[in-house]
Enzyme design. Structure first.
Site, short mmCIF file in Angstrom:
data_model
loop_
_atom_site.label_atom_id
_atom_site.label_comp_id
_atom_site.label_asym_id
_atom_site.label_seq_id
_atom_site.Cartn_x
_atom_site.Cartn_y
_atom_site.Cartn_z
N SER A 12 51.36 75.49 7.55
CA SER A 12 50.98 74.08 7.50
C SER A 12 51.85 73.27 8.46
CB SER A 12 51.16 73.53 6.08
OG SER A 12 51.17 72.12 6.13
N HIS A 37 47.02 75.36 9.40
CA HIS A 37 46.61 74.47 8.32
C HIS A 37 47.00 73.03 8.70
CE1 HIS A 37 45.58 73.70 4.08
NE2 HIS A 37 46.63 72.89 4.05
N ASP A 39 47.04 69.21 7.48
CA ASP A 39 46.95 68.36 6.29
C ASP A 39 46.61 66.93 6.66
OD1 ASP A 39 47.57 70.09 4.01
OD2 ASP A 39 49.47 70.40 5.05
N MET A 41 45.88 63.25 5.47
CA MET A 41 46.15 62.36 4.33
C MET A 41 45.86 60.92 4.71
SD MET A 41 49.71 64.00 3.01
CE MET A 41 49.92 65.77 2.83
N HIS A 70 42.49 70.36 5.95
CA HIS A 70 42.52 70.10 4.51
C HIS A 70 42.50 68.58 4.33
CE1 HIS A 70 45.29 70.27 0.68
NE2 HIS A 70 44.08 69.82 0.39
N MET A 72 42.69 65.38 2.47
CA MET A 72 43.14 64.72 1.24
C MET A 72 42.87 63.23 1.44
SD MET A 72 46.60 66.96 0.87
CE MET A 72 46.50 67.45 2.58
N MET A 141 45.54 73.94 -5.25
CA MET A 141 46.80 73.23 -4.98
C MET A 141 47.84 73.69 -6.00
SD MET A 141 46.57 71.21 -2.32
CE MET A 141 48.32 70.82 -2.52
N ASP A 175 48.18 76.56 -1.88
CA ASP A 175 48.83 75.57 -1.02
C ASP A 175 49.87 74.79 -1.80
OD1 ASP A 175 49.47 73.68 0.87
OD2 ASP A 175 47.47 72.79 1.01
C1 DX5 Z 1 50.65 69.21 0.44
C2 DX5 Z 1 49.94 69.95 1.57
C3 DX5 Z 1 50.51 71.27 1.90
C4 DX5 Z 1 51.97 71.23 2.31
C5 DX5 Z 1 52.62 72.45 1.80
O1 DX5 Z 1 49.89 68.13 0.06
O2 DX5 Z 1 48.57 70.15 1.26
O3 DX5 Z 1 49.74 71.96 2.86
O4 DX5 Z 1 52.16 71.19 3.70
O5 DX5 Z 1 53.96 72.37 2.10
P1 DX5 Z 1 55.02 73.36 1.46
O6 DX5 Z 1 54.62 74.76 1.86
O7 DX5 Z 1 56.31 72.91 2.03
O8 DX5 Z 1 54.95 73.18 -0.03
ZN ZN Z 2 47.31 71.51 2.61
#
Ligand code: DX5
Ligand code: ZN
Length: 217
Positions: A12, A37, A39, A41, A70, A72, A141, A175
């Site tokens: 990620s 990956h 993320d 947000m 991903h 969110m 998650m 994740d």
């Molecule tokens: C959190 C993200 C993850 C995050 C995981 O909301 O969806 O992808 O980057 O990070 P680690 O591996 O540090 O928990």
């Molecule tokens: Zn993620």
């Protein structure tokens, strides 16, 4: 879908240096990562704000690795076309974030991407059972979404196990909070697709750590 999908590692980028994302992509590629990956947000569905389609478009020019977006975000249906056009390979949306989930998953496919559905820690697997034949993966998650570097919530592994029992051919992505020292437990639960952010990018040698993950898998 095939029986027992091949295991994949999806580092990620959330924990990478955002001023050097191209280099981050290259380091994990050298280490043998399968996906990147990304993320996304929106500061509303989760309390953080990160990457948009413009960045994904630039990443797609820099790397040959599939971009696993991903989302969110609230109302992901407004953003799916932008991420698909920007070069996403897989787009995962949260079951909690949209009203017309089946329609949205089909729209992702029509745009030429594979599709996933994500579950927050407190969301039961029953909420995605109807779409299991529509999706390419289910993202479980294992932390509350929004930030990297949190601790894995153990009961989330029970959901991974239940999904694998229900559909052995399903790609189940986990994740949040995955580290080298709990990777065996995570794999034993049946997860086939491993996201790891801080455990990879907050190390001195990102390529070597990626390789260590791959070898352990
Ligand atoms: C959190 C993200 C993850 C995050 C995981 O909301 O969806 O992808 O980057 O990070 P680690 O591996 O540090 O928990
Ligand atoms: Zn993620």
């Amino acid at each position: 879908m095939t029986q027992n999908p091949a295991k994949k590692l999806a580092p990620s980028l959330l924990s990478a240096d955002f001023a050097a994302l191209g280099d981050a992509c290259e380091q994990v590629r050298l280490g043998g990562a399968d996906w990147l990956h990304v993320d996304v947000m929106d500061g509303d569905f989760v309390p953080n704000l990160t990457i948009g389609p413009c960045v994904v478009r630039s990443l797609a020019k820099k790397t040959t690795l599939p971009l696993d977006c991903h989302l969110m975000v609230r109302r992901p249906e407004l953003l799916v076309p932008l991420f698909a056009d920007a070069g996403a390979s897989n787009i995962t949306v949260h079951v909690e974030s949209t009203v017309h989930l089946d329609r949205l998953l089909n729209q992702i496919r029509e745009r030429g991407c594979t599709c996933g559905v994500a579950l927050n820690p407190a969301t039961p697997i029953e909420s995605v059972r109807p779409v299991l034949d529509v999706v390419d993966l289910v993202l479980v998650m294992s932390v509350n979404p929004g930030f990297g570097g949190q601790k894995l919530i153990p009961y989330c592994l029970d959901k991974v196990r239940a999904l694998r029992d229900l559909r052995p051919e399903l790609d189940v992505q986990i994740d949040g909070g995955v580290k080298l020292d709990n990777l065996r437990r995570v794999l034993d639960s049946g997860a086939t697709n491993i996201v790891a952010g801080s455990a990879i990018f907050e190390t001195a040698d990102v390529a070597a750590t990626t390789k260590a993950f791959k070898q352990a898998m």
